[in-house]
Design a protein around this motif. Structure first.
Motif, PDB file in Angstrom:
ATOM      1  N   GLY A  72       6.840 -31.322  72.896  1.00 44.22           N
ATOM      2  CA  GLY A  72       7.646 -32.134  71.993  1.00 44.22           C
ATOM      3  C   GLY A  72       9.084 -32.320  72.437  1.00 44.22           C
ATOM      4  O   GLY A  72       9.811 -33.150  71.850  1.00 44.22           O
ATOM      5  N   ASP A  73       9.519 -31.577  73.468  1.00 51.95           N
ATOM      6  CA  ASP A  73      10.897 -31.716  73.936  1.00 51.95           C
ATOM      7  C   ASP A  73      11.117 -33.081  74.584  1.00 51.95           C
ATOM      8  O   ASP A  73      10.231 -33.616  75.262  1.00 51.95           O
ATOM      9  CB  ASP A  73      11.238 -30.624  74.948  1.00 51.95           C
ATOM     10  CG  ASP A  73      11.388 -29.258  74.301  1.00 51.95           C
ATOM     11  OD1 ASP A  73      11.407 -29.211  73.046  1.00 51.95           O
ATOM     12  OD2 ASP A  73      11.477 -28.251  75.037  1.00 51.95           O
ATOM     13  N   ARG A  74      12.336 -33.598  74.387  1.00 51.63           N
ATOM     14  CA  ARG A  74      12.748 -34.832  75.039  1.00 51.63           C
ATOM     15  C   ARG A  74      13.465 -34.476  76.339  1.00 51.63           C
ATOM     16  O   ARG A  74      14.368 -33.628  76.350  1.00 51.63           O
ATOM     17  CB  ARG A  74      13.683 -35.622  74.132  1.00 51.63           C
ATOM     18  CG  ARG A  74      14.224 -36.912  74.723  1.00 51.63           C
ATOM     19  CD  ARG A  74      13.171 -37.971  74.763  1.00 51.63           C
ATOM     20  NE  ARG A  74      13.665 -39.202  75.397  1.00 51.63           N
ATOM     21  CZ  ARG A  74      12.903 -40.252  75.644  1.00 51.63           C
ATOM     22  NH1 ARG A  74      11.619 -40.230  75.296  1.00 51.63           N
ATOM     23  NH2 ARG A  74      13.400 -41.316  76.229  1.00 51.63           N
ATOM     24  N   VAL A  75      13.053 -35.087  77.465  1.00 53.85           N
ATOM     25  CA  VAL A  75      13.654 -34.788  78.757  1.00 53.85           C
ATOM     26  C   VAL A  75      14.219 -36.077  79.345  1.00 53.85           C
ATOM     27  O   VAL A  75      13.772 -37.193  79.016  1.00 53.85           O
ATOM     28  CB  VAL A  75      12.628 -34.175  79.735  1.00 53.85           C
ATOM     29  CG1 VAL A  75      12.149 -32.824  79.222  1.00 53.85           C
ATOM     30  CG2 VAL A  75      11.456 -35.116  79.965  1.00 53.85           C
ATOM     31  N   THR A  76      15.213 -35.909  80.210  1.00 59.14           N
ATOM     32  CA  THR A  76      15.841 -37.043  80.885  1.00 59.14           C
ATOM     33  C   THR A  76      15.655 -36.903  82.386  1.00 59.14           C
ATOM     34  O   THR A  76      15.348 -35.819  82.892  1.00 59.14           O
ATOM     35  CB  THR A  76      17.336 -37.132  80.555  1.00 59.14           C
ATOM     36  OG1 THR A  76      17.969 -35.906  80.948  1.00 59.14           O
ATOM     37  CG2 THR A  76      17.555 -37.354  79.065  1.00 59.14           C
TER      38      THR A  76
END
Length: 568
Positions: A482-486
């Motif tokens: 569920g983490d948002r990564v860039t």
């Protein structure tokens, strides 16, 4: 009568004061006489009757008025009062006009009222004794008459004109007033002024063999336990223990010689401040801001690009950023040639002659096989071409930084070396040490973090463009589901978990849920600036590009075009 006198102008009051005093004397004399009659037994109260002449008329005496030995006071009073009622020439008198007036000092009256009141002026030389044979006025009556007359004339009114004009014109010295009859004042003892204690900053320079514990007890007034507490409060435990001879710091002491504050700089930019408070010591970090300065470096490639850049005077940190920026488009092994030229515009904070936080603002590379100009965008600190085209791809080809050997490529028809059966390899393997950082090749969201007997620890990410990536045989995941990564963010560390023949990363790219060759698949194109962002970027890039073309900046320009060491 008093009300009438009080309402008169000041000039009228001055003229009528003697008359009012005279009439008041008569009244006072009667008051005294009546009081004395009361004290006598079997005596009735007498009344003094003051008769007026039959031909009495309201006439105001003038300066030429003929004086008689015994004036008719009653007639004068009557004339003065009538003059005020009929606005006689008295109103024509002006301030400053002098009048010749006489006062009486004796008076007599008959008890039965048959004889007129007798008034007498002050005795004159040559007067007969008969003319002076009048009874003297009672002194108490005279005093009361003067007081009553003064009040009636309004001279004691606090708001009267006479009081308002009161002043003094003759100076009076202190000696005349007797202020210093006892002689001059001499201070036998000097009065000492108490000045507040102001601590001053002092500097201590470390000598060979110094230790902070000993120095603090000898110079800062600290006990051993206080030294230990102070060291525990410091963010850097070695700042005051592992110092070198020649280092220095500043300190303040109180009146008793105990430490109030200590200030020490690690370098020209950062340091810390220690201040004593009620609870012990409080430590704060010092961060000095410098003046931004731009420097332009120019050089020629001869041998390796890194050594050629170093020959221009660029620092190691500046060279590292430069190679990272150019490396996104330039292959230094294949694309650089001897004689290629480059210019680099660098900005840094200058403090006390030292440079901190260098930042590459713009770079221009002119080569035999490759030309490129790049400018940093202040809005996002990313580099773009002068037209606003981004260097950062929408999707990186490799999920790591650096260069690692491709140990096994994508091969759907691969056969097992022992069994001989088809055993497809639907990913790309890179041999790398355990613990190598793995980064996200594009923006996205973590779909899964799990452990598998064959794949080992693995991570799955779905990216914004619809692509999906998988990372197998990890030693440790750094993200959660569920983490948002860039793009460029660390997501895991490589390892050797699961069914693996050695430390490596198994990397897969899926398009429409199907594995594809990550080294040949078509990736989304770079992002570019548009609209207002592009206009703002071009406005910012204009002076930077001008500095690259002209070779001039507002600060120091360092330029060196000699060759470095040749490399084959």
């Amino acid at each position: 009568m008093l009300r009438i006198l009080h309402s008169l102008p000041r000039t009228h009051k001055l003229l009528l004061l003697p008359v009012a005093t005279m009439v008041t004397v008569l009244g006072a004399q009667k008051i005294v006489t009546t009081y004395q009659d009361v004290q006598r037994e079997y005596r009735t109260l007498d009344t003094v009757i003051v008769p007026l002449e039959v031909d009495a008329r309201p006439v105001l005496p003038t300066l030429s008025f003929e004086r008689s030995p015994v004036g008719d006071a009653i007639e004068m009073a009557s004339q003065a009062l009538d003059a005020t009622r009929h606005q006689l020439p008295l109103a024509k008198l002006v301030d400053g006009e002098a009048l010749d007036l006489d006062l009486i000092n004796t008076a007599s009256a008959s008890a039965d009222g048959g004889l007129p009141l007798a008034l007498t002026r002050p005795a004159q030389s040559g007067a007969s004794d008969a003319s002076q044979a009048q009874s003297k006025l009672d002194q108490g009556a005279v005093h009361m008459a003067v007081v009553v007359g003064t009040i009636g004339s309004g001279m004691l009114d606090h708001d009267g004109a006479l009081m308002a004009d009161a002043t003094s014109y003759e100076p009076v010295s202190d000696e005349e007033l007797g202020l210093f009859d006892d002689g001059p004042v001499i201070l036998e003892k000097e009065i000492a002024a108490t000045e507040p204690f102001v601590p001053e900053w002092q500097t201590y320079t470390v000598k060979q063999g110094d230790t902070f514990a000993v120095m603090a007890q000898n110079h800062l007034g600290l006990g051993y336990s206080e030294v230990l507490r102070l060291l525990d409060e410091l963010p850097d435990k070695n700042a005051l223990t592992r110092w070198r001879a020649g280092n220095s710091f500043e300190y303040q002491l109180d009146e008793e010689g105990k430490l109030l504050a200590l200030r020490m700089m690690r370098n020209a930019r950062t340091g810390f401040m220690v201040e004593r408070d009620d609870a012990g010591f409080e430590v704060a970090t010092i961060e000095r801001t410098g003046e931004a300065s731009q420097r332009l470096f120019a050089g020629t490639v001869s041998g390796s690009f890194a050594r050629s850049a170093q020959a221009t005077g660029l620092s190691s940190a500046e060279i590292s950023e430069l190679t990272r920026v150019l490396g996104q488009r330039l292959d230094f092994r294949r694309d650089t040639r001897r004689g290629d030229r480059f210019q680099v515009l660098v900005e840094s904070d200058v403090i006390d002659g030292s440079s901190f936080d260098p930042r590459v603002l713009a770079v221009q590379y002119e080569g035999e096989r490759f030309d490129m100009t790049l400018v940093r965008n202040g809005a996002d600190s990313k580099f773009y071409t002068p037209d606003g085209e981004s260097l950062d791809p929408a999707f990186n080809r490799y999920p790591f930084e650096g260069s690692y050997r491709l140990s096994s490529g994508f091969n759907p028809n691969r056969r097992h070396p022992v069994t001989g059966r088809v055993s497809p390899h639907r990913g790309t393997d890179f041999a790398m040490p355990i613990g190598t950082p793995i980064i996200a090749p594009a923006d996205g969201r973590v779909e899964k973090v799990a452990n598998h007997p064959v794949a080992g620890r693995y991570v799955v990410i779905r990216h914004d463009n619809g692509y999906q990536t998988r990372y197998l045989h990890l030693s440790r995941p750094l993200v959660s589901r569920g983490d948002r990564v860039t793009m460029g963010e660390r997501i895991a560390l490589s390892g050797n978990t699961g069914r693996s023949t050695g430390p490596h990363l198994h990397y897969e790219v899926l398009v429409n849920n199907t594995q594809v060759n990550a080294m040949t698949v078509e990736l989304p194109e770079n992002k570019s600036l548009t609209g207002e962002q592009l206009v703002a970027f071009k406005r910012q890039a204009e002076p930077l590009l001008a500095a690259l073309q002209s070779g001039e900046t507002g600060a120091v320009v360092a330029s060196r075009r000699d060759s470095g060491d040749d490399e084959g």
